[in-house]
Design an enzyme around this catalytic site. Sequence first.
Site, mmCIF file in Angstrom:
data_model
loop_
_atom_site.group_PDB
_atom_site.id
_atom_site.type_symbol
_atom_site.label_atom_id
_atom_site.label_comp_id
_atom_site.label_asym_id
_atom_site.label_seq_id
_atom_site.Cartn_x
_atom_site.Cartn_y
_atom_site.Cartn_z
ATOM 1 N N SER A 268 -44.865 -10.099 17.625
ATOM 2 C CA SER A 268 -45.467 -10.985 18.823
ATOM 3 C C SER A 268 -44.532 -11.892 19.262
ATOM 4 O O SER A 268 -43.395 -11.677 19.349
ATOM 5 C CB SER A 268 -46.719 -11.557 18.290
ATOM 6 O OG SER A 268 -47.625 -11.552 19.556
ATOM 7 N N HIS A 410 -53.406 -5.225 18.158
ATOM 8 C CA HIS A 410 -51.757 -6.112 18.050
ATOM 9 C C HIS A 410 -51.643 -6.548 16.606
ATOM 10 O O HIS A 410 -52.182 -7.859 16.333
ATOM 11 C CB HIS A 410 -52.058 -7.218 19.007
ATOM 12 C CG HIS A 410 -50.975 -8.197 19.251
ATOM 13 N ND1 HIS A 410 -50.008 -7.958 19.820
ATOM 14 C CD2 HIS A 410 -50.923 -9.641 18.969
ATOM 15 C CE1 HIS A 410 -49.080 -8.977 19.990
ATOM 16 N NE2 HIS A 410 -49.771 -9.930 19.355
HETATM 17 C C1 GCU Z 1 -49.839 -14.973 22.904
HETATM 18 C C2 GCU Z 1 -48.792 -14.740 24.076
HETATM 19 C C3 GCU Z 1 -47.916 -13.445 23.621
HETATM 20 C C4 GCU Z 1 -47.663 -13.610 22.087
HETATM 21 C C5 GCU Z 1 -48.705 -13.872 21.160
HETATM 22 C C6 GCU Z 1 -48.624 -13.877 19.681
HETATM 23 O O1 GCU Z 1 -50.713 -13.684 23.275
HETATM 24 O O2 GCU Z 1 -49.463 -14.445 25.330
HETATM 25 O O3 GCU Z 1 -46.748 -13.517 24.232
HETATM 26 O O4 GCU Z 1 -46.623 -12.369 21.895
HETATM 27 O O5 GCU Z 1 -49.574 -14.897 21.878
HETATM 28 O O6 GCU Z 1 -47.394 -14.617 19.694
HETATM 29 O O7 GCU Z 1 -49.402 -13.872 19.062
#
Ligand code: GCU
Length: 430
Positions: A268, A410
């Site tokens: 992420s 995710h």
């Molecule tokens: C949020 C953000 C993402 C990121 C994520 C994370 O959702 O919008 O861009 O990747 O956090 O790091 O968990």
Amino acid sequence: MKTALLSFCGLIGATWVYAQQRPNPSAPPKEKYVIRANYDESRVPSYILPEVLTCHDGEVVTTVRQWEKKRRPEVYSLFETYMFGKAPVLKKRLPYQVVRTQTDALGGKATRKEVRLQLTDDAQGPHIDLQLYLPRQAEGRVPLFLGISFLPNYTVCNDPDVVVPEPADGKKGKMDYRGSMEASGQPEKILDHGFGLATFCYNDVDPDFDDDFQNGVHPYYYDKGQYFPDPDQWGSIAAWAWGMSRAMDYLEKDPQVDAKRVAVVGHSRLGKTAVWAGASDPRFALVISGNSGCCGVALSRRRYGETVDAMNERFPHWFCGNYKQFNNREDYLPFDQHELVALIAPRPIYIASAEEDNWSDQKGEFLGGKGAEPVYALYGLKGIGTDEMPPVDTPYMEGAIAYHNRKGPHAILPYDWEQFLRFADRYFRP
Ligand code: GCU
């Protein structure tokens, strides 16, 4: 007297500069940002991607030499100046200390080391606590995954010998989180595979909130009279990636690690970090992008799921000041994310998406990898190996750019690790 007067003037001057650049305290409070994300493929706008092989002066790159000498530095400089921000270049290695070594960790399977890495000349300043697990049975130096994590090292593995610090609030059960990230990190699977795992928590380098870069590592590198980074200087993601390079400085010194076979991995926002670490530090031999999404490997111009505007609004500290000018102006970006992947060539990269993770734009991530293929081709290397978005749970890893879209959310799950290890085997097994 003269000195006192000068310091007084200096103070006034500094306060003036500070006041000049700080946000106006009497400005009305900002309205809460409302996310308006597009999840409809038919509404993805048409766009033209910047040509990865065309130089600023129009010269078309056809050789590795042209890429490495001319075009790559151009592309790298664009990402540095307009997106991540420039990180300090160190003139010398910073000190480190091996704090603890346990040779019979995890029931004798591993050696665990705890190493403290100073991030500045100031021994009292910020530091990384790097934790290494190395397979005990290994002969010679081992390949290793360097992971940057959201949580402290004691969450990585259910290891009874790791010291869990007392929580600051003194309330939470001390052991609550021990090993809580084991599923995402798969330490034992990695060790059984003959590879090592090193981790540190990103907050060691720069705590993840917008405080105008007053804490973490940034203030230690300000010039005299500077109070926050210039518009082209490092945001938090660049700082975290820079931290990965400091970990690499240590790995090069560890007699049990093969520093030529180190993979960077992150999920992420830390997937974005791992990709930038791989792009900015060629010592990393393999890169793993876990759901890095927008501003990671997903094409920004698609404006599917998260957008540049949503990112800059909600996480203004992640990127440099210059990046804000591209909010809702993706077509004016001097690059797109396929060129970030291209900066890693010829080193292999694994791009992992997740089927339920529309926010990260799985197809955009796939196309980010595809768009880098012409650069890998210069080195005679194959890319993903298909022009169509692969079906769910169907990894493509024959070429130097690997891709899968796994069923589920995710996250980094055991399935992802199985693929990462298979991919790493191709490059790291003697
Ligand atoms: C949020 C953000 C993402 C990121 C994520 C994370 O959702 O919008 O861009 O990747 O956090 O790091 O968990």
